[in-house]
Design an enzyme around this catalytic site. Sequence first.
Site, PDB file in Angstrom:
ATOM      1  N   PHE A  64       0.851  -1.188   0.000  1.00 19.61           N
ATOM      2  CA  PHE A  64       0.000   0.000   0.000  1.00 19.61           C
ATOM      3  C   PHE A  64       0.885   1.235   0.000  1.00 19.61           C
ATOM      4  O   PHE A  64       1.917   1.263   0.685  1.00 19.61           O
ATOM      5  CB  PHE A  64      -0.887   0.058   1.246  1.00 19.61           C
ATOM      6  N   GLU A  65       0.430   2.275  -0.685  1.00 15.46           N
ATOM      7  CA  GLU A  65       1.275   3.470  -0.811  1.00 15.46           C
ATOM      8  C   GLU A  65       1.452   4.205   0.513  1.00 15.46           C
ATOM      9  O   GLU A  65       2.337   5.044   0.634  1.00 15.46           O
ATOM     10  CB  GLU A  65       0.753   4.401  -1.902  1.00 15.46           C
ATOM     11  N   GLY A  66       0.650   3.885   1.509  1.00 17.44           N
ATOM     12  CA  GLY A  66       0.868   4.474   2.831  1.00 17.44           C
ATOM     13  C   GLY A  66       2.185   4.022   3.458  1.00 17.44           C
ATOM     14  O   GLY A  66       2.629   4.602   4.454  1.00 17.44           O
ATOM     15  N   GLY A  67       2.793   2.971   2.898  1.00 19.21           N
ATOM     16  CA  GLY A  67       4.080   2.489   3.410  1.00 19.21           C
ATOM     17  C   GLY A  67       3.980   1.111   4.043  1.00 19.21           C
ATOM     18  O   GLY A  67       4.674   0.808   5.019  1.00 19.21           O
ATOM     19  N   GLY A 145      -0.715   8.122  -5.796  1.00 18.86           N
ATOM     20  CA  GLY A 145       0.393   7.308  -6.308  1.00 18.86           C
ATOM     21  C   GLY A 145       0.149   6.767  -7.702  1.00 18.86           C
ATOM     22  O   GLY A 145       1.000   6.068  -8.256  1.00 18.86           O
TER      23      GLY A 145
END
Lengths: 267, 329
Positions: A64-67, A145
């Site tokens: 996930f682009e949140g990390g 993203g």
Amino acid sequence: MTTERARAGLSLAPVPGYTGSELLAVMSGRLLKDGQTVFAGVGIPLLAAILAQKTHAPGLTILFEGGVIGPFVEAGKLPPSTNEQRCTRRANMLVSITEVLLMLQRGYVDVGFMGGAQIDRFGNLNSSFIGDPNAPKIRLPGTGGGNDIASLADMIVAMKHEKRRFVEKVDFITSPGFLDGGQTRAERGLPAGGMFRVVTDLGILGFDDTSRAMTVVALHPGVSAQDIKANTGFDIPVPADVPTTEAPTPEELAILRELDPQQLYTA
Amino acid sequence: MTPLSYSELRQRTRERDRSLRDKVTTLEDAVRLVQNGDHVAVGGCTASRTPFALIWALVRAQKHDLTVSRSIVSTEGDIFYASGLSRHIITSWFSQGIVWGVSKVMRAYTESKRARFEEWSHMAMGLRYRAGAMGVPFMPMRSMLGSDVLARVSGDEGPADAAFAAAKTMECPFTGETLLLVPALNPDVAIIHVQRCDAYGNAQLDGLTFMDIDIAMAANRVILTTERVVSNEQIRRHPDQTKIGFFTVDAVVEVPFGSAPHECYGLYEPFYSHMDLYAQMTARDPEAGAQAYLERFYHEPKNWADYLNRIGMAELLDAQRRGSGIYDD
């Protein structure tokens, strides 16, 4: 919009058949392979990736682009975006946003997987402006993203098949597909990645190896070539021997409904 | 349209009191570190660790003409526009959240050209802060190329949108490949909400760190709001957990539930019913709805506790119960 009632878990009884969104989640989930690393957006991509984990791809790693690297999201607790704690459940690793996006650039992501608002013949996606960007009819939320994922990974896009969404040329290229077709993507600085499949509620679409224009790879049960053409805003070739996909199984639908009992993403 | 010069960046850092000193203060005092016209970088992402208490204090102090940057902007972006704090936001994505649809307040202000939403890719935002954190004027990267996102923030005739500097392409001197150079962001002020820090500003973050570590290093001043101020002894017992160093921090404010109605990892999830209320209030007439929301939740409350009162104890407890559930395993 979600309601208090829905969040309390007072979900609707399962309906016979399936919704268009459920069809999208099942068909795109089947494209993911065990052992792959998939960079997933929230909504249908997330549902499809979890469905794949629970069926044929238990070793699928979700990013996930949140990390977040390698979570197993809990049924009934879907995250509202890719940036909340619900995304991190049982993950292998948490990193910064910049670090997880750099994994795309370094080449550690097999598949990028997202939804789309508007797409064109060469697989370019628009999620920024409807109409002229300098005087837009609608200002959309933007890339997030999306641009990075589409620039750097092989892509699966899941979206509703409507004429207004499948256009000759998008109003604005937010996330690049094959740009003007042929070799133009590589010529403009994007040698890696590109559109692989677009999964819709009518069928599965691919891209010609040379021209890079959209083609039809398969039709869903009960869908004709004419249905695809009538709902696409440009001329799309349908091969005479195009196969038909296998309908969603009761098992696949049961898993989806357990995952999203409030129908946040599958209504 | 050029990034801060290196000598000016060093000069600004030299002028700050970077000593190990007690920086605990109030919201009202902390906002004095923000000048009208400043570039303010906002920590967290979407509905997570948004420094709402500090934003709330900035609104009440009637600050204006800020340029705001953030990784992804949620409802606080509407608050920036509607309150007049900022009419120029630099980010990669701007709306309340996917389940609530496109922000009607954002649409009202941007489509009428009363506010700007300057769009860069998510990774570009991250690398712009990283360049700022590294003390270099740009970072090379491989996305945005070929897209209209790039076209709007570059271009020979000047960009349609680029507050500080435009992106440029270059031929790599080593390989001959085409690369994109994105310019550094060195915000005047960073505002970041954390789970805990000491009085000096050594902050320990749980869960997702987003772009906050780079933002703190890139900024010329940093204001931390924190759920709890802990002792320096506690920080020194687990220095590996310290993600933001005291030397970057100028003020520390203890504010329980300081990112309400958004999430603070491990402590509380988003206040969903309140987020629904906000969406309802701004659905029909976005601007009037946003003003009514500002009146009720920003201007009328006597203090931060009164703000939380107005959101409601039931909501707060529900968010807290769900938030602490992350540790159920």
